[in-house]
Design an enzyme around this catalytic site. Structure first.
Site, short mmCIF file in Angstrom:
data_model
loop_
_atom_site.label_atom_id
_atom_site.label_comp_id
_atom_site.label_asym_id
_atom_site.label_seq_id
_atom_site.Cartn_x
_atom_site.Cartn_y
_atom_site.Cartn_z
N ASP A 268 -0.20 -6.49 4.64
CA ASP A 268 -0.31 -7.11 3.32
C ASP A 268 -1.68 -7.81 3.19
O ASP A 268 -1.78 -8.91 2.64
CB ASP A 268 0.83 -8.09 3.04
CG ASP A 268 0.92 -8.47 1.56
OD1 ASP A 268 0.14 -7.92 0.75
OD2 ASP A 268 1.76 -9.33 1.22
N HIS B 96 8.67 -4.82 -3.72
CA HIS B 96 8.34 -6.24 -3.49
C HIS B 96 9.52 -6.99 -4.09
O HIS B 96 9.74 -6.95 -5.30
CB HIS B 96 7.03 -6.57 -4.22
CG HIS B 96 6.74 -8.03 -4.34
ND1 HIS B 96 5.61 -8.59 -3.80
CD2 HIS B 96 7.40 -9.04 -4.95
CE1 HIS B 96 5.60 -9.90 -4.06
NE2 HIS B 96 6.68 -10.19 -4.77
N LEU C 22 -7.04 -3.42 -1.67
CA LEU C 22 -8.48 -3.16 -1.54
C LEU C 22 -9.30 -3.71 -2.70
O LEU C 22 -10.52 -3.73 -2.64
CB LEU C 22 -8.73 -1.67 -1.35
CG LEU C 22 -8.26 -1.11 0.01
CD1 LEU C 22 -8.49 0.39 0.08
CD2 LEU C 22 -8.95 -1.81 1.17
N ARG C 23 -8.65 -4.13 -3.76
CA ARG C 23 -9.31 -4.84 -4.88
C ARG C 23 -10.30 -4.01 -5.69
O ARG C 23 -10.92 -4.53 -6.61
CB ARG C 23 -10.03 -6.11 -4.41
CG ARG C 23 -9.15 -7.08 -3.63
CD ARG C 23 -8.01 -7.63 -4.45
NE ARG C 23 -7.26 -8.64 -3.71
CZ ARG C 23 -5.96 -8.83 -3.82
NH1 ARG C 23 -5.23 -8.07 -4.62
NH2 ARG C 23 -5.35 -9.77 -3.15
N GLY D 254 -1.88 -14.92 -0.91
CA GLY D 254 -2.38 -13.80 -0.11
C GLY D 254 -3.34 -14.22 0.97
O GLY D 254 -4.10 -15.17 0.83
N ASN E 55 -2.14 -2.81 -7.44
CA ASN E 55 -2.39 -3.93 -8.35
C ASN E 55 -3.87 -4.26 -8.46
O ASN E 55 -4.31 -5.38 -8.25
CB ASN E 55 -1.58 -5.17 -7.96
CG ASN E 55 -1.90 -5.66 -6.56
OD1 ASN E 55 -2.39 -4.92 -5.72
ND2 ASN E 55 -1.65 -6.94 -6.31
#
Lengths: 423, 312
Positions: A304, A178, A63-64, A323, A94
């Site tokens: 993802d 991951h 979602l940043r 991404g 992240n």
């Protein structure tokens, strides 16, 4: 007292073993009942010819926020998710700063208060995702973290990963891995194979994933911890998980729609919208993975969803970040590639995109059981549409311009219609 | 006759007819280079930008000479790709240069696909002067010109490319073009420096230098980047020199009619002994001269599209 009835839809719910045309009644934001009852006092929505399923659950979204609100925010990402038929998503840690503390977990819940759907934070395994010290895991789980992941990379230190698995056992949440051996993937920008050799681009061998899948399976079996393998991308990795399961290990896996629909031949145009990690594999691997999904060897589908701002992505292929976005295209891709080709039934697809991912993270979702929150998706499986224009703040989709068959046309969260497309 | 391509991004997929047209055209430019006044007005009024995002001496000078001998107006831009990352991106750099009404762009870049990427954003003609390990079409074309000068044919010729095939744009462009022209192509190098999926190239593949050289007409020796040792691809430069370096006694393995090529710059005493590099079968300096003529031909042929292309 808000009452809605979805009338005449084809209700599909593997958790309740429902697969028939009937009515679904919603009362006070909860699922009241399914069947033929009087509709008096209910707002009627005609969904005849459409499919009614438990809202989709995406356990792998980026979602940043905080940090890169120019590429996605919790609000824009959840709006995109609602338009894609998702009613619950789990977001990866992240961000900048990473989700690695009680405050960060609370921040996500706080920002998600006004979101159209539910958001569940995943916290990082190590503080600051630095791979040095474990995150305060008990704190994070108490605050509502539903899993731990270092997504974007592996925990390179094997002993630390072992301790993370051991520690997570007492918390009842999975570690999401991951899988990427950094010394093998170093500087790689696409799948290592014929195409990378032809293009002169540095490849990431399948072994970079498989080595770590095997390592983490061994570690999780050793301490008996719950492990979930993120974005699995090779048949050998899938087989490793299946064999561990046969031994009784509690290991699950997910695969993305793009790894089920696209191969590395797409990279020939050097379009960074096909740059993802793990990379799109070769045609042969793609066929194996599709077969693995159909045969039930992969537990669930996860997007993802990885938004990147235009200025970051519209650069030379090797410089572009990894991404692609996926929330708004996931169900369309899966229906087009698997339902309309008669390889998966609706029941199987609902299980892969809702019931099973919910159970992997123990989320209160993935079912139309009486009394649960009315999180519902209405699908038009026959709707043909071209991928263009996104609710996500970013546009880095590998499916732009493609025609897909099947789409979410209404999304209901806690009994509220949060997305509607012509219903 | 005109080329069927508007840009020269690589040789993969370029037709035999187009390659031969470039080589034929280069022949007349090659004659100009022997004249006392080595300049023609062919590209007067055409502006060419040389964008070199990676250090290069000979390719840059060769292009610049080719441009000047055709009377084009030339601007040079050199930068390190990593410094570009921090500031303006490639699209903006290119659009700015285009806004100054540049007709053609010659680009060298460390990243495969960078000229392809650029060509999607600008309407100028784009010529790839080397993109990472991907392609280096004008180098391969000058190699073909040199081969043709000596053998006057490509069919039934055995060309062996020796060295770091994996990281070589010269090897890739040579393989595509030579196959199109009908030559038989083999590659040879230590297995760590061969592409892992070499089968995709449709060439013969050797790890034994003596086997590879048997009956060859052309030996194209690639430069070994010295950092391949520290990055773990080869155990030592000594071992490479001993087992893959081209030495005098190898020449007897070749077909009676043979030439030795090298795209330069040479690591003397590593991939090739000075004895071989300087022997009478070596055409290394002829390659350099031919390079100017071939680049003149490429620039001229691609410039012919400028007049007919609709203006934006």
């Amino acid at each position: 007292m808000k009452r809605i009835v979805l009338k005449g839809g084809h209700v599909v719910d593997p958790s309740e073993k429902i697969n028939r045309v009937t009515d679904l009644f919603i009362k006070n934001g909860k699922i009241e009942k399914i069947g033929k009852f009087s509709t008096r006092g209910y707002k009627e929505i005609d969904v005849s010819g459409l499919v009614v399923v438990p809202g989709f659950v995406d356990i792998h979204t980026h979602l940043r926020e905080p940090g890169r609100e120019d590429s996605e925010t919790i609000l824009s990402g959840t709006t995109a998710a609602a338009a894609g038929g998702f009613t619950s998503i789990a977001c990866m840690p992240n961000t900048d700063p990473p989700i690695d503390s009680i405050d960060a977990v609370r921040f996500i819940y706080d920002r998600a208060k006004n979101a159209p759907i539910k958001v569940y934070p995943i916290a990082s395994i190590t503080k600051g995702q630095k791979g040095e010290e474990l995150t305060d895991m008990i704190d994070c789980v108490r605050a509502g973290a539903v899993a731990f992941s270092e997504d974007g990379k592996s925990v390179a230190n094997t002993d630390l990963m072992l301790n993370a698995l051991e520690y997570s056992k007492m918390l009842g949440v999975p570690i999401i891995s991951h899988c990427e051996e950094p010394s093998l993937s170093r500087n790689g920008v696409m799948n290592e194979g014929e195409v990378s050799d032809l293009l002169g681009l540095k490849g990431i061998p399948k072994a970079a994933e498989e080595v770590m899948v095997y390592r983490d399976i061994i570690l999780s079996e050793y301490v008996g911890a719950r492990l979930h393998i993120a974005h699995i991308s090779t048949h050998r990795s899938v087989i490793a998980v299946i064999e561990a399961k046969k031994r009784g290990a509690h290991i699950t896996s997910e695969i993305t729609p793009h790894h089920l629909a696209l191969s590395d031949t797409e990279v020939k145009k050097f379009d960074p919208n096909f740059k993802v990690n793990p990379p799109l594999r070769d045609d042969r691997e793609l066929a194996f993975l599709r077969d693995d999904l159909v045969k039930g060897r992969i537990d669930c589908i996860a997007t993802d969803h990885a938004p990147h701002a235009e200025q970051d992505k519209a650069v030379e292929f090797p410089l572009a970040p990894f991404g692609v976005i996926g929330l708004e295209t996931a169900v369309g891709v899966i229906l087009t590639e698997f339902y309309h080709t008669k390889r998966l039934s609706l029941t199987q697809i609902v299980s892969l995109m809702s019931t099973t991912p919910a159970s992997i993270l123990n989320l209160p979702a993935g079912t139309l059981k009486r009394g649960v929150a009315a999180d519902i998706t209405v699908l038009d499986t026959q709707k043909e549409w071209i991928v263009e224009g996104f609710r996500s703040k970013s546009k880095n989709s590998p499916f732009i311009g493609r025609m897909l068959i099947g789409k979410a046309v209404m999304t209901i969260s806690d009994g509220e219609i949060v997305y509607s497309d012509g219903v | 006759m005109n080329l069927s391509i508007n840009n020269l991004l690589g040789l993969e997929g370029v037709s035999r007819r187009d390659i031969l047209l470039i080589l034929d055209t280069a022949r007349s430019f090659r004659q100009i280079l022997e004249r006392p006044v080595k300049k023609v007005p062919t590209l007067r009024g055409v502006t060419i930008a040389n964008l070199f995002f990676e250090p290069s001496t000979r390719t840059r000078i060769s292009f610049e000479l080719a441009e000047k001998r055709l009377s084009a107006d030339v601007v040079n831009f050199s930068a390190n790709a990593s410094s570009i990352q921090k500031g303006e991106n490639l699209i903006d750099t290119a659009r700015n240069i285009e806004a100054m009404k540049v007709d053609m762009v010659v680009m060298r870049h460390a990243y495969p696909g960078a000229p392809h990427f650029l060509s999607r954003y600008v309407s100028s003609v784009v010529i790839n002067a080397g993109d990472g390990a991907h392609e280096h079409p004008t180098q391969a074309l000058l190699d073909f010109y040199t081969i043709r000068e000596h053998f006057d044919r490509f069919r039934d010729l055995r060309v062996v490319i020796v060295g770091d095939i994996k990281h070589s744009r010269v090897a890739r462009s040579n393989i595509w073009g030579l196959k199109t022209l009908g030559a038989s192509v083999a590659v040879c190098g230590p297995s760590t420096l061969l592409p892992r999926y070499i089968d995709a190239f449709g060439v013969d593949c050797f790890t034994d230098i003596e086997e590879a050289l048997k009956g060859a007409n052309v030996v194209n020796v690639l430069r070994l980047q010295l950092e391949r040792q520290t990055s773990g691809y080869i155990p030592s430069l000594r071992e490479y020199r001993e087992y893959f370096g081209i030495k005098k006694h190898h020449l007897s393995l070749l077909d009676k009619s043979h030439i030795i090529m090298h795209p330069g710059p040479i690591n003397r005493g590593i991939e090739i002994t000075p004895e071989v590099a300087d022997c009478e079968d070596s055409v290394i300096l002829q390659q350099v001269t031919n390079g100017v003529a071939v680049r003149m031909a490429v620039l001229y042929l691609l410039s012919r599209g400028l007049q007919t292309a609709p203006e934006e």
